[in-house]
Design a protein around this motif. Sequence first.
Motif, mmCIF file in Angstrom:
data_model
loop_
_atom_site.group_PDB
_atom_site.id
_atom_site.type_symbol
_atom_site.label_atom_id
_atom_site.label_comp_id
_atom_site.label_asym_id
_atom_site.label_seq_id
_atom_site.Cartn_x
_atom_site.Cartn_y
_atom_site.Cartn_z
ATOM 1 N N THR A 173 0.840 -1.190 0.000
ATOM 2 C CA THR A 173 0.000 0.000 0.000
ATOM 3 C C THR A 173 0.877 1.243 0.000
ATOM 4 O O THR A 173 1.970 1.249 0.587
ATOM 5 C CB THR A 173 -0.940 0.039 1.213
ATOM 6 O OG1 THR A 173 -1.708 1.248 1.181
ATOM 7 C CG2 THR A 173 -0.183 -0.028 2.531
ATOM 8 N N HIS A 174 0.409 2.280 -0.691
ATOM 9 C CA HIS A 174 1.106 3.562 -0.694
ATOM 10 C C HIS A 174 0.504 4.515 0.344
ATOM 11 O O HIS A 174 0.987 5.638 0.492
ATOM 12 C CB HIS A 174 1.027 4.196 -2.088
ATOM 13 C CG HIS A 174 1.709 3.396 -3.154
ATOM 14 N ND1 HIS A 174 3.081 3.297 -3.253
ATOM 15 C CD2 HIS A 174 1.211 2.641 -4.165
ATOM 16 C CE1 HIS A 174 3.404 2.530 -4.282
ATOM 17 N NE2 HIS A 174 2.281 2.115 -4.847
ATOM 18 N N ILE A 175 -0.533 4.062 1.033
ATOM 19 C CA ILE A 175 -1.223 4.898 2.011
ATOM 20 C C ILE A 175 -0.653 4.659 3.407
ATOM 21 O O ILE A 175 -0.400 3.517 3.801
ATOM 22 C CB ILE A 175 -2.733 4.583 2.026
ATOM 23 C CG1 ILE A 175 -3.346 4.814 0.640
ATOM 24 C CG2 ILE A 175 -3.463 5.421 3.073
ATOM 25 C CD1 ILE A 175 -3.305 6.244 0.182
ATOM 26 N N ASP A 176 -0.452 5.734 4.145
ATOM 27 C CA ASP A 176 -0.039 5.612 5.542
ATOM 28 C C ASP A 176 -1.273 5.264 6.376
ATOM 29 O O ASP A 176 -2.183 6.077 6.522
ATOM 30 C CB ASP A 176 0.572 6.929 6.024
ATOM 31 C CG ASP A 176 1.058 6.848 7.468
ATOM 32 O OD1 ASP A 176 0.980 5.753 8.081
ATOM 33 O OD2 ASP A 176 1.511 7.883 7.989
ATOM 34 N N LEU A 177 -1.293 4.051 6.895
ATOM 35 C CA LEU A 177 -2.455 3.583 7.660
ATOM 36 C C LEU A 177 -2.351 3.921 9.145
ATOM 37 O O LEU A 177 -3.245 3.576 9.918
ATOM 38 C CB LEU A 177 -2.601 2.070 7.489
ATOM 39 C CG LEU A 177 -2.903 1.589 6.071
ATOM 40 C CD1 LEU A 177 -2.891 0.063 6.016
ATOM 41 C CD2 LEU A 177 -4.236 2.133 5.589
ATOM 42 N N GLY A 178 -1.288 4.565 9.535
ATOM 43 C CA GLY A 178 -1.131 4.907 10.941
ATOM 44 C C GLY A 178 -0.752 3.720 11.804
ATOM 45 O O GLY A 178 -0.933 3.755 13.020
ATOM 46 N N LEU A 179 -0.227 2.675 11.194
ATOM 47 C CA LEU A 179 0.262 1.518 11.954
ATOM 48 C C LEU A 179 1.709 1.812 12.327
ATOM 49 O O LEU A 179 2.656 1.405 11.652
ATOM 50 C CB LEU A 179 0.163 0.241 11.103
ATOM 51 C CG LEU A 179 -1.231 -0.083 10.558
ATOM 52 C CD1 LEU A 179 -1.163 -1.281 9.612
ATOM 53 C CD2 LEU A 179 -2.189 -0.383 11.705
ATOM 54 N N ASP A 180 1.867 2.525 13.424
ATOM 55 C CA ASP A 180 3.163 3.110 13.760
ATOM 56 C C ASP A 180 4.283 2.091 13.912
ATOM 57 O O ASP A 180 5.443 2.386 13.624
ATOM 58 C CB ASP A 180 3.051 3.926 15.059
ATOM 59 C CG ASP A 180 2.114 5.111 14.894
ATOM 60 O OD1 ASP A 180 1.980 5.596 13.755
ATOM 61 O OD2 ASP A 180 1.510 5.533 15.892
ATOM 62 N N ASP A 181 3.954 0.887 14.374
ATOM 63 C CA ASP A 181 5.019 -0.094 14.603
ATOM 64 C C ASP A 181 5.091 -1.144 13.492
ATOM 65 O O ASP A 181 5.734 -2.186 13.648
ATOM 66 C CB ASP A 181 4.850 -0.783 15.957
ATOM 67 C CG ASP A 181 3.505 -1.509 16.078
ATOM 68 O OD1 ASP A 181 2.636 -1.268 15.215
ATOM 69 O OD2 ASP A 181 3.342 -2.300 17.015
ATOM 70 N N ALA A 182 4.456 -0.867 12.357
ATOM 71 C CA ALA A 182 4.520 -1.812 11.243
ATOM 72 C C ALA A 182 5.941 -1.850 10.675
ATOM 73 O O ALA A 182 6.635 -0.836 10.624
ATOM 74 C CB ALA A 182 3.537 -1.420 10.149
ATOM 75 N N ASP A 183 6.370 -3.031 10.258
ATOM 76 C CA ASP A 183 7.659 -3.173 9.595
ATOM 77 C C ASP A 183 7.478 -2.815 8.119
ATOM 78 O O ASP A 183 6.390 -2.954 7.554
ATOM 79 C CB ASP A 183 8.174 -4.600 9.721
ATOM 80 C CG ASP A 183 8.347 -5.010 11.184
ATOM 81 O OD1 ASP A 183 8.977 -4.241 11.936
ATOM 82 O OD2 ASP A 183 7.843 -6.082 11.563
ATOM 83 N N VAL A 184 8.552 -2.366 7.488
ATOM 84 C CA VAL A 184 8.515 -1.965 6.080
ATOM 85 C C VAL A 184 9.625 -2.687 5.328
ATOM 86 O O VAL A 184 10.761 -2.762 5.800
ATOM 87 C CB VAL A 184 8.678 -0.436 5.921
ATOM 88 C CG1 VAL A 184 8.727 -0.050 4.446
ATOM 89 C CG2 VAL A 184 7.546 0.296 6.629
ATOM 90 N N LEU A 185 9.278 -3.238 4.156
ATOM 91 C CA LEU A 185 10.266 -3.886 3.302
ATOM 92 C C LEU A 185 10.188 -3.275 1.913
ATOM 93 O O LEU A 185 9.172 -3.395 1.225
ATOM 94 C CB LEU A 185 10.000 -5.394 3.216
ATOM 95 C CG LEU A 185 10.896 -6.177 2.246
ATOM 96 C CD1 LEU A 185 12.354 -6.132 2.714
ATOM 97 C CD2 LEU A 185 10.422 -7.614 2.099
ATOM 98 N N ASP A 186 11.262 -2.595 1.504
ATOM 99 C CA ASP A 186 11.361 -2.081 0.140
ATOM 100 C C ASP A 186 11.875 -3.216 -0.738
ATOM 101 O O ASP A 186 12.996 -3.715 -0.531
ATOM 102 C CB ASP A 186 12.324 -0.898 0.095
ATOM 103 C CG ASP A 186 12.372 -0.217 -1.267
ATOM 104 O OD1 ASP A 186 11.832 -0.788 -2.243
ATOM 105 O OD2 ASP A 186 12.955 0.874 -1.363
ATOM 106 N N VAL A 187 11.060 -3.638 -1.707
ATOM 107 C CA VAL A 187 11.454 -4.782 -2.536
ATOM 108 C C VAL A 187 12.325 -4.381 -3.714
ATOM 109 O O VAL A 187 12.807 -5.255 -4.451
ATOM 110 C CB VAL A 187 10.212 -5.553 -3.040
ATOM 111 C CG1 VAL A 187 9.389 -6.063 -1.874
ATOM 112 C CG2 VAL A 187 9.372 -4.694 -3.974
ATOM 113 N N THR A 188 12.582 -3.081 -3.897
ATOM 114 C CA THR A 188 13.373 -2.616 -5.036
ATOM 115 C C THR A 188 14.742 -3.286 -5.123
ATOM 116 O O THR A 188 15.171 -3.664 -6.225
ATOM 117 C CB THR A 188 13.539 -1.087 -4.996
ATOM 118 O OG1 THR A 188 12.247 -0.471 -4.885
ATOM 119 C CG2 THR A 188 14.239 -0.577 -6.243
#
Length: 204
Positions: A173-188
């Motif tokens: 998703t490109h939207i900030d859902l406000g899940l402050d402690d969510a992990d993020v993985l850039d697949v680039t």
Amino acid sequence: MTMMVSDLSVARGGVPVLEGVGFTLAPGRALVLRGPNGVGKTTLLRTVAGLQPALAGTITGGGEAIAYAGHSDGLKSMLSVAENLSFWARVFDRDQIDPAIAAFNLEMLRDRLAGNLSAGQKRRLGLARLMVTGRPIWVLDEPTVSLDVDSVRMFAEAVRTHLAAGGSALMATHIDLGLDDADVLDVTPFKAVPRATLQDEAFL
């Protein structure tokens, strides 16, 4: 249930798009995939969800634990909102639909045919299906498409409730859902290296 992805390579139309992807998704956690359009996020999610085979690598702890929501809402247009949710609840051997109807503010639409809903209402109903599956791992591809600001908040709250109950979520998703402690993985960085064609090799 923890899902582990190791050294995963995936293809779109037979052409490799991502290689060597790895991550762990533990209960109570959300992982958000980032990357430009066309990089392979949808292909990765479909592969993790078991909708297409991987080229290489392993996925453990997924399978029947996964509920997938892609670009299609998966609705039956001639069934009402309640009938659609009841149908999917029966598919997954469940019988409760009221929490899903309340979570996505579908009470006033309960008896309306799905085919007569607006695009945003259809999306809310499609996402409400996740809640009636009882499955702990949600795999979501651009889940907020067609949702207005209030509906995005409803969805984010549904995800938070799911995580608090020990579920997990993997989403692009490109939207900030406000899940402050969510992990993020850039697949680039996992973008596959283009392979030389036979014609190219003939001129080397």
